[in-house]
Design an enzyme around this catalytic site. Structure first.
Site, PDB file in Angstrom:
ATOM      1  N   LEU A   1     130.282  67.893  59.463  1.00 33.25           N
ATOM      2  CA  LEU A   1     129.382  66.970  58.792  1.00 33.25           C
ATOM      3  C   LEU A   1     129.813  65.587  59.266  1.00 33.25           C
ATOM      4  O   LEU A   1     130.851  65.064  58.848  1.00 33.25           O
ATOM      5  CB  LEU A   1     129.522  67.117  57.277  1.00 33.25           C
ATOM      6  CG  LEU A   1     128.596  66.307  56.380  1.00 33.25           C
ATOM      7  CD1 LEU A   1     127.143  66.664  56.615  1.00 33.25           C
ATOM      8  CD2 LEU A   1     128.962  66.511  54.916  1.00 33.25           C
ATOM      9  N   SER A   2     129.039  65.007  60.179  1.00 33.33           N
ATOM     10  CA  SER A   2     129.476  63.803  60.889  1.00 33.33           C
ATOM     11  C   SER A   2     129.744  62.652  59.934  1.00 33.33           C
ATOM     12  O   SER A   2     129.179  62.568  58.835  1.00 33.33           O
ATOM     13  CB  SER A   2     128.411  63.381  61.899  1.00 33.33           C
ATOM     14  OG  SER A   2     128.226  64.367  62.890  1.00 33.33           O
ATOM     15  N   CYS A   3     130.609  61.745  60.362  1.00 34.94           N
ATOM     16  CA  CYS A   3     130.946  60.605  59.522  1.00 34.94           C
ATOM     17  C   CYS A   3     129.695  59.757  59.271  1.00 34.94           C
ATOM     18  O   CYS A   3     128.855  59.566  60.154  1.00 34.94           O
ATOM     19  CB  CYS A   3     132.066  59.776  60.141  1.00 34.94           C
ATOM     20  SG  CYS A   3     131.778  59.173  61.794  1.00 34.94           S
TER      21      CYS A   3
END
Length: 373
Positions: A89-91
């Site tokens: 879950l990308s930053c």
């Protein structure tokens, strides 16, 4: 801290840092309407210094929430295969920056490559509208989980299973294309399936992302670097060799004293990007200790170099293999200085069916460097 408090804290931190784009207020509204925890699986993974260990929401919800909302610059690992993270879950700060770079307008048709959890696709759909987003995911399990999360959020996105680099959905040309994984070369198919004047945003080289606009004749795409961040590579990309694998145990073949200040190898993102452009196959890792700055460099094949700092003695460069990587790095560093030290945002990329290259200052008249073939 509960989820609602964690959401608010992250939003406030992004506000404090100026991460919410002024020209695209829809992005903050979309994030608020589509919180990232709604797309995080119940099992996340945390690096404990030696390996990735599971963090299950049912066992320790506080730890799980802390991973989802660790901060603007922190991704949450959502999948580990053979001890290697393969999805995340990308930053939030990078997701927001890439969405801003896409210049997405309501009613446009968007192709996303790399569905992952489905969160980015949901944010796209909040702007594009119902039926405007198609997302491609190579992992069937991730695709199915994303479909369920999207349905639960009430967001209309079509998720297809496939390899985005090798084959795209049979559709008319897309208005926007966005990739959520890094590529060393931008597949020409991505450009060919985007309409003239359309825009493509993709991470490049695991180090930053670029935004390319397709030319009016459809025969090229060009645009500027938009940001600096590390992205996971395309699924199936071989793991990068470790320094110790390349270094081996053979003695150094060359050594000399070094009088250059090596601190920029730790601190200067603009220099590190320029070195990545000039020496695309070379990997540089630097760190400080009580004696000074040390650096470990390799080309993934046979060549390596070490800058070793020793208190009272200074820094020594040790090199081995077919190339002298320390000499190459310093020469590229000096060329960058002679060019005026172009920063990250002074660089761009051009892609054609046969070639692609990174340039500085201007796509036609500035210095250029071919990307990896």
């Amino acid at each position: 801290m509960n989820v609602v408090e964690a959401r608010s804290r992250l939003a406030d931190e992004m506000e404090r840092r100026g991460d919410w784009p002024v020209r695209a207020p829809w992005i903050r509204s979309a994030v608020e309407a589509t919180p990232r925890d709604a797309f995080a699986p119940d099992r996340l993974w945390r690096w404990d210094g030696a390996a990735y260990v599971p963090v299950d929401r049912a066992v320790d919800e506080d730890a799980w929430v802390s991973l989802v909302y660790a901060g603007p610059d922190y991704a949450a690992v959502t999948q580990v295969v053979d001890a290697v993270p393969t999805s995340s879950l990308s930053c939030q700060a990078v997701v927001v920056d890439m969405l801003d770079s896409l210049l997405l307008e309501p009613g446009q048709r968007v192709l996303e490559l790399g569905t992952g959890t489905g969160w980015n696709a949901a944010l796209l759909a909040r702007r594009a509208g119902a039926g405007g987003v198609v997302s491609v995911e190579v992992d069937p399990d991730l695709a199915e989980a994303a479909r369920k999360a999207l349905a639960a959020a009430g967001v209309d996105v079509r998720v297809e299973v496939g390899d985005g680099a090798g084959g795209l959905p049979a559709q008319p040309a897309w208005d926007r294309v966005i990739s959520t994984y890094a590529v060393e070369r931008v597949p020409w198919a991505w450009i060919a399936h985007t309409r003239p004047g359309g825009r493509l945003v993709t991470p490049w080289g695991r180090l930053g992302h670029v935004a390319l606009t397709v030319a009016d004749d459809g025969l090229s795409a060009s645009g500027w670097v938009q940001g600096l961040a590390t992205f996971m590579p395309a699924r199936g990309t071989p793991p990068e060799p470790r320094f110790t694998d390349v270094r081996g145990d053979a003695p150094a073949e060359d050594e000399r004293g070094v009088f250059r200040d090596l601190a920029p190898l730790c601190d200067d993102a603009h220099l590190l990007f320029a070195l990545r452009v000039a020496l695309p196959e070379v990997r540089v890792h630097a760190a400080r200790d009580a004696d000074g700055v040390n650096a470990w460099i390799h080309d993934g094949d046979t060549s390596w170099a070490v800058y070793s700092a020793s208190s009272g003695i200074g820094t020594t460069l040790y090199q081995g293999g077919a190339r002298r990587l320390g000499d190459e790095l310093e020469a590229a560093w000096d060329r960058w200085i002679a060019q005026g030290g172009p920063g990250l945002y002074d660089h761009g990329m051009t892609v054609t069916p046969d070639t692609q290259y990174v340039w500085a200052h201007h796509p036609d008249t500035g210095p250029r460097w071919p990307t990896n073939t």
